[in-house]
Each structure stands twice: as structure tokens, then as C-alpha cells.
Scaffold this motif. Structure first.
Motif, PDB file in Angstrom:
ATOM      1  N   ALA A  56       8.120  39.701   4.181  1.00  0.00           N
ATOM      2  CA  ALA A  56       8.913  40.718   4.077  1.00  0.00           C
ATOM      3  C   ALA A  56      10.219  40.483   4.889  1.00  0.00           C
ATOM      4  O   ALA A  56      11.259  40.840   4.647  1.00  0.00           O
ATOM      5  N   VAL A  57      10.209  39.772   6.153  1.00  0.00           N
ATOM      6  CA  VAL A  57      11.248  39.745   6.785  1.00  0.00           C
ATOM      7  C   VAL A  57      11.965  38.438   6.241  1.00  0.00           C
ATOM      8  O   VAL A  57      13.380  38.652   6.018  1.00  0.00           O
ATOM      9  N   LYS A  58      11.523  37.651   5.673  1.00  0.00           N
ATOM     10  CA  LYS A  58      12.264  36.670   4.867  1.00  0.00           C
ATOM     11  C   LYS A  58      12.858  37.220   3.852  1.00  0.00           C
ATOM     12  O   LYS A  58      13.937  36.760   3.251  1.00  0.00           O
ATOM     13  N   GLY A  59      12.442  37.944   3.046  1.00  0.00           N
ATOM     14  CA  GLY A  59      12.915  38.605   1.770  1.00  0.00           C
ATOM     15  C   GLY A  59      14.187  39.539   2.331  1.00  0.00           C
ATOM     16  O   GLY A  59      15.115  39.377   1.815  1.00  0.00           O
ATOM     17  N   SER A  60      14.050  40.104   3.636  1.00  0.00           N
ATOM     18  CA  SER A  60      15.025  40.972   3.991  1.00  0.00           C
ATOM     19  C   SER A  60      16.293  40.042   4.418  1.00  0.00           C
ATOM     20  O   SER A  60      17.360  40.288   3.972  1.00  0.00           O
ATOM     21  N   ILE A  61      15.871  38.945   5.219  1.00  0.00           N
ATOM     22  CA  ILE A  61      17.091  38.040   5.292  1.00  0.00           C
ATOM     23  C   ILE A  61      17.674  37.328   4.260  1.00  0.00           C
ATOM     24  O   ILE A  61      18.970  37.316   4.128  1.00  0.00           O
ATOM     25  N   THR A  62      17.086  37.086   3.250  1.00  0.00           N
ATOM     26  CA  THR A  62      17.415  36.635   2.011  1.00  0.00           C
ATOM     27  C   THR A  62      18.508  37.481   1.217  1.00  0.00           C
ATOM     28  O   THR A  62      19.270  37.347   0.388  1.00  0.00           O
ATOM     29  N   SER A  63      17.848  38.848   1.373  1.00  0.00           N
ATOM     30  CA  SER A  63      18.731  39.854   0.682  1.00  0.00           C
ATOM     31  C   SER A  63      20.017  40.150   1.538  1.00  0.00           C
ATOM     32  O   SER A  63      21.032  40.402   0.847  1.00  0.00           O
TER      33      SER A  63
ATOM     34  N   PRO B 287       9.564  43.782  -2.891  1.00  0.00           N
ATOM     35  CA  PRO B 287      10.685  44.476  -2.847  1.00  0.00           C
ATOM     36  C   PRO B 287      11.814  44.143  -1.946  1.00  0.00           C
ATOM     37  O   PRO B 287      12.822  44.543  -2.065  1.00  0.00           O
ATOM     38  N   HIS B 288      11.442  43.372  -0.896  1.00  0.00           N
ATOM     39  CA  HIS B 288      12.267  42.905   0.100  1.00  0.00           C
ATOM     40  C   HIS B 288      13.239  41.622  -0.487  1.00  0.00           C
ATOM     41  O   HIS B 288      14.437  41.328   0.372  1.00  0.00           O
ATOM     42  N   PHE B 289      12.782  41.087  -1.467  1.00  0.00           N
ATOM     43  CA  PHE B 289      13.737  40.088  -1.916  1.00  0.00           C
ATOM     44  C   PHE B 289      15.002  40.412  -2.678  1.00  0.00           C
ATOM     45  O   PHE B 289      14.849  41.721  -3.516  1.00  0.00           O
ATOM     46  N   PRO B 290      15.751  39.798  -2.990  1.00  0.00           N
ATOM     47  CA  PRO B 290      17.121  40.231  -4.011  1.00  0.00           C
ATOM     48  C   PRO B 290      16.535  40.353  -5.285  1.00  0.00           C
ATOM     49  O   PRO B 290      15.580  39.439  -5.812  1.00  0.00           O
ATOM     50  N   GLN B 291      17.136  41.202  -5.941  1.00  0.00           N
ATOM     51  CA  GLN B 291      17.116  41.325  -7.590  1.00  0.00           C
ATOM     52  C   GLN B 291      17.092  39.956  -8.159  1.00  0.00           C
ATOM     53  O   GLN B 291      17.835  38.988  -7.707  1.00  0.00           O
TER      54      GLN B 291
END
Lengths: 260, 260, 260
Positions: B19-26, C57-61
Motif C-alpha cells: 500500500a505504501v509502495k503503491g502510494s509512492i508510485t502514484s 487500488p494504491h497503484f496508478p491506473q
């Protein structure tokens, strides 16, 4: 972007992996770092070599593989850099290289880089990263040290073919407890041809009489033999833990017997 | 490309790291994310500080270190951002920062960012990533909140020099079961000079009388003392598990005694 | 740069993760690879679906999620690619997809790619990486195979509302031993409104009568209920291991009862 893989017995709880990745990030900012594993059992060069052998060919040519298992150098075990099969390898000549390669690589260099710390050293961070950086600059092993003819030899038991029997042994047990033997599909095919056979292990107790194409060929809980994605004969239980259930450990014997 | 490191007690089996890595990537698409470790024992800020202290200096200046251990904020423990030694640190002022740094950093900011979720929050994802994103934009701690003078203090036992004895203690045990003490090479050298000494632990049972340069200085299975790559006095067994074999645990005492 | 996440039960000690990452690096050199986790218990598609549901859901589209749990295909369980909620998913239709998504995705493709190896295959490496590479080229699921209408259905117990009681159950236990139930904050709010309630589990032994906003709302060692960052009702102990201490396991029942 240069790719650097890391294989080690450092584990993941301490700062060792991070110190090496920090050094790489500092010295080679555009490097892509890929962990092979850091969960090799401490000092277990046999498992490490199995994992490296089955990992490196999937990476692109020119990848640099840093091997951090039992890295302390001695007169007998020097730090070396190797170019083989289009890949670079950096590590300590403690036998692991002789286990990874099927033949002696043509380019082996004994690393000759002075360490600039008087503390007890951590060669993977203090030596190997510098060597990787140098290899990326020159795209070769030039300037790293003197050529070396051979490798420190550590030999695994090879399967032996004798009196209609392939005598093999267990070389690795994976996280699913699949049992990997040293019997390759090549040896098996040359020897067995189309004759009927049985695979025996643990004295007489267990026998398998066919090679499956996939785990799902047998019912869940049933044992089977397959040639795994690495090409070795593997004893498994569909969705079960073969090593525990069949009582097999590394070095135990597994034989293929022709039935006539 | 901005570098963001992650140190946490989240483990690797759940979705927290992702979840944290996803947020960073976003939010920071060009970030390079490096895991320090996620295997800190839950809430163990002492081990976490040891790992961070020995990891961060290897990364390039400007690296952002996100610390996800015991992150829940309270009146006493606020979320802070720190600039120190050329590096940025984001975490909770629960004592961990006072353990990582030897002096109070000049730039400490109490983070003042409103969370846009009414669910129970996960500060590392909901707050710290936004802060990192902001730091990358401004290359400073500007606009994150108000300055803070000090840190919440948590003190480790320091080694004490008394009556010809350095009284130290075990601060960390690594994955090889090497035993790391709080005795630095600096304290050791200043005190011992060139006099003969013995290192004692577990009452009288074990004694070491020299500092080795490497594990290989003694036979496999023999105990030794070295100054590890982090500069601390370390008790080890060449290729063996010192902590189990010598019966030493965190906080146990290790003394250096001058022999005259 | 295309982002590819990996979720699997491969563990981290073998070469499986590395083989897949090597293949990705070879076929998609600019891919950013992010590990969700490789520590799913072998074949545990329920835990895997929980982790994926809370991570993606935390990753970019446009992120591609590769799912390597129980991947062996059969007549019933084909390899599929799915586009849903702006994300791509590649895996085996063994029930895991039906657990990740709340509705049936509109775009499901049964993968039709011939494997070019006659060894026993490792679908994540031999099939899924090729599919990912194709998706990146076309930015769609075009050319991968035929459309599929539904998913192989695996249903979790849903919470049931009956006679003034929400009858829920434990669906996941995380590394801190927090207990996650299948009761969402939505169901809870709709049902409880502002009435007094008690949360009961393990017959009569334990009761919680309020929802906390954070772990720190109670003293260390005290039990509490929160809606976790994923929106599920969670039973926890502040800085303690709730599952062991309260004796709760996956599938155990947790009820919310209106007090009138």
C-alpha cells in the motif's frame, strides 16, 4: 540501465542488504537492483549455487551478479570477477563458482582493489560494488586484476549410471518442499529411452513409475515425479509437502531403475 | 531520480508495504524505492534505530528515509520530518530519532498535514508519502509545519569506563547471531591503548584476549572479537551462532578489563 | 515506465521470484517491478485475494498485477487476463479473481499463448510475463485470446444480519496478530446507526462496546475494535498480539449485537 542482482545469506532483518544497496545507489545511480534472494542459509554455498544457476540465465546479457555468501577472502579463496555466458559475476572463489558453471569460464580475474577502510570489512559493500562500477564503465573485466586460470573446486555428487540404475541424490528442497534431485532430463532420457522404469527412494517404501507433465496430473495429496522448470527430476506431492511427508532430505539417494 | 528508503515493522506477508509502495508510485512516479527492512520486531524502536543508523550513511545525499515503526501519533509523539547529515527522515517522534542521531538535528519540523480519510489511518501511507512528495518538490522542509527544538528522548545504555574496566552491553544480535555491543572502536582505543586486555561476558566463563581482523583469523567454531563494519565491538564465532552458543542476549553485559 | 506488481506464494528463498524478475527485465527492460508479497501460504488464494484487494487500488491506473498463486491451469481453471477498475490482472481463474473483485469485470480474456518449452512449465514466467509484455504494447487485452463471460466462483462467508445481530467472521490475521473480520464499516453503520452495541466473540468471554479511532485510544495491552485502513472491522490489542491472546483464528465468528 545496468542491472545488478544480489544473492546472499545476509537475511533481511539487519542493515547488510541496505548498506550494499545504498553503496550501489551512491556509486551507480542508474543501476537497477534485483534481489535474487537473501535467505540462503548462512555459509550454504551449495544452495546458493543452485539458486544462482537457475536464476541468472533469465536476466539480460550483461547483467552483473553480485554473490554475497561466505565472502571473506583468504590465500586460498580470493575475490574474483568472472565473465561467462554473457553475464558478469562477482564474489569469492570459495567453491561456489565451480558449482554454478558446468565448465571453467574463460575470463576469471583475481580482484586487486585496495579497500579504503581500516575497520573490519564487508567485502560485498567495500569491494564488490566498486568492481561492479568499474565493469559498467569499461564493459569488461579490464583493470580489475590478474587473470586466473581455474576455480577453487567444490564438487557435488553427480548421478552415476550403474547396472541399469541411475543413482542420484537430493540436491535441494524448495519452499513447497518439492524435492529436487541431481538427475537431469538429459541423463534420464539417454538412459531410460522408452523402457519401463521405477523411481525409488527411502529403501523400498516409495515407488513412482511415470513422469508427470504437471502437478495436476495426480490427485491432491498424491506423489509424482516431474522434470521441473530447471530441468531436474523433482519428486513432489500435488499441493502437499513432499519432503516432510516422504521423509527425504538433502543428500538422500533417489534411484531410477529399469524394469525388464 | 529521488530515492526513498523504507524501514518498518510491517513484515512482508500483508498488504502494508505494498500500500505504501503503491502510494509512492502514484504520487512520485520517478521515485526509486529501496527497502531497508520490514522485519523489525513489532514496536522495537531500538533495533530499528540500530538498522537505520548503519544503513542511511551509505545512501546518496538527499535520500528520503521513511520510518514506519510505531507511527501512531499522540500529543507526546508527533509526526516529524528531519533534515540531518544531508539526509531527510520522516517518522514519529517516539524516541527512535534520538537513538539514530548522536546530536540533536538543527532542522526538525512537526508535520502539519491534514489526512483526507475518515477511516482509521495508516500514517506511513496517508501522511509520510505526502510529506516525501512535498520534500522532493521544494528540496527542503519548507511548508510542512512548525519548527521543533528537540526530540523525544530515549537513551540507550552507554558504555561506562570505571576502575580500569569498560562496562558495555549487548545492543543487537544479527541474523548470523553475531553479538554487537555498544563499545565503539573509539572508546576501546582511547581506553585500552596498547595495554593487554581481556573481554569478559557471562561472569567468568568466557574470555577473549585479542581483537581479530576478520572471522577467518580463528578456526571455524572458535570465538573471536572484531570491530564490525559499523564500528562496534562484536563477539562472534567463525561460521557459528555466537548468541546461542555463548548464551548472550540483548542487554547482557560485556566488559573489557585491563590486565596489568 | 510500466509498473508490474507480483503477488505469489513462491517464498523468497528459491529462484522462482528471480526467474520471473529476470524474464520481466529481459522482455520489458523499462518495467518497474514492485513486490506485493511472496509470503502467501502455499495455495492460500483467500489470503492472497485479501492482500491484492487491499494493495492494488494504491497503484496508478494502468498497473499490471501478476498473480502467482496456484497457477497451474486445467480445463476448469484457465489462465486469464482481466481489465478492471483501471488495472490489469494476470493469473489463473482458480477462484482468486472472484474473491478480489466485488462485481464481475467486463473484460476477461482466456489467455491463448503457446508456451515454447517442453519442460514442465512455470506459468508465471513462461506465460504471464509474455502477456504483460503484450498488454504494455497494445495498452489493452487485444490479441490475447477469447472473451470469457464469468469467473470461477469462490465465495467467502458474507456477514449476515439477523434478529438484531450482525453475524460476521474472521477473514485474515495480520503480522501484528490484528484480527480482521468481514464486517465492513458500511454494513456496520447502516445496521448499528447510533444505537448502543456490543461486539462479541469466543462465546461470552470477550465483549467490546465501542469503536476506537486508533490503537492508542486504549492502554497498551487492552483490546479494542477499529475500522482498519481497509475498511473492515478489526479486533486488536494495543501493542499486543490479539489473535494469540484472544484465541481467535480465521473463520471464527465475531458478532455485533444491538443492546436495547
Amino acid at each position: 540501465m545496468p542491472i545488478i542482482t544480489l544473492t546472499s545469506d545476509w537475511g533481511t532483518k539487519d542493515h547488510y542488504v541496505a548498506a550494499v544497496k545504498g553503496s550501489i545507489t551512491s556509486q551507480i545511480p542508474d543501476a537497477v537492483i534485483v534481489d535474487i534472494t537473501h535467505d540462503i542459509k548462512p555459509f550454504d554455498i551449495i544452495s546458493a549455487s543452485y539458486v544462482i544457476k537457475n536464476s541468472y540465465p533469465h536476466f539480460p546479457q550483461g547483467t552483473i551478479h553480485l554473490i554475497g555468501v561466505n565472502t571473506e577472502a583468504s590465500l586460498e579463496h580470493s575475490h574474483i570477477a568472472v565473465f561467462h555466458d554473457g553475464h558478469y559475476f562477482i564474489g569469492t572463489d570459495n567453491g561456489i563458482f565451480s558449482l554454478v558453471f558446468n565448465e571453467i569460464p574463460k575470463e576469471i580475474i583475481e580482484i586487486d582493489i585496495i579497500q579504503d577502510t581500516d575497520l573490519f570489512t564487508f567485502p560485498s559493500k567495500d569491494v564488490f560494488v566498486k568492481v561492479a562500477s568499474q565493469i559498467i564503465k569499461t564493459k569488461s573485466l579490464e583493470g580489475l586484476g590478474n587473470k586466473k586460470k581455474g576455480l577453487f573446486e567444490k564438487k557435488l555428487l553427480e548421478p552415476v549410471v550403474l547396472n541399469g540404475i541411475i543413482k542420484g541424490s537430493v540436491i535441494y528442497i524448495d519452499r513447497y518442499e518439492n524435492i529436487i534431485t541431481n538427475i537431469t532430463s538429459q541423463i534420464f532420457k539417454e538412459f531410460v529411452k522408452s523402457r519401463p522404469f521405477k523411481i525409488k527412494f527411502r529403501s523400498m517404501a516409495y515407488v513412482i513409475k511415470k513422469i508427470s507433465q504437471s502437478y495436476g496430473d495426480v490427485e491432491p495429496g498424491e506423489k509424482l515425479a516431474v522434470f521441473g522448470s530447471a530441468g531436474y527430476l523433482e519428486i513432489a506431492i500435488n499441493q502437499g509437502k513432499a519432503a516432510s511427508l516422504l521423509g527425504l532430505e538433502t543428500n538422500d539417494s533417489v534411484n531410477v531403475i529399469i524394469e525388464e
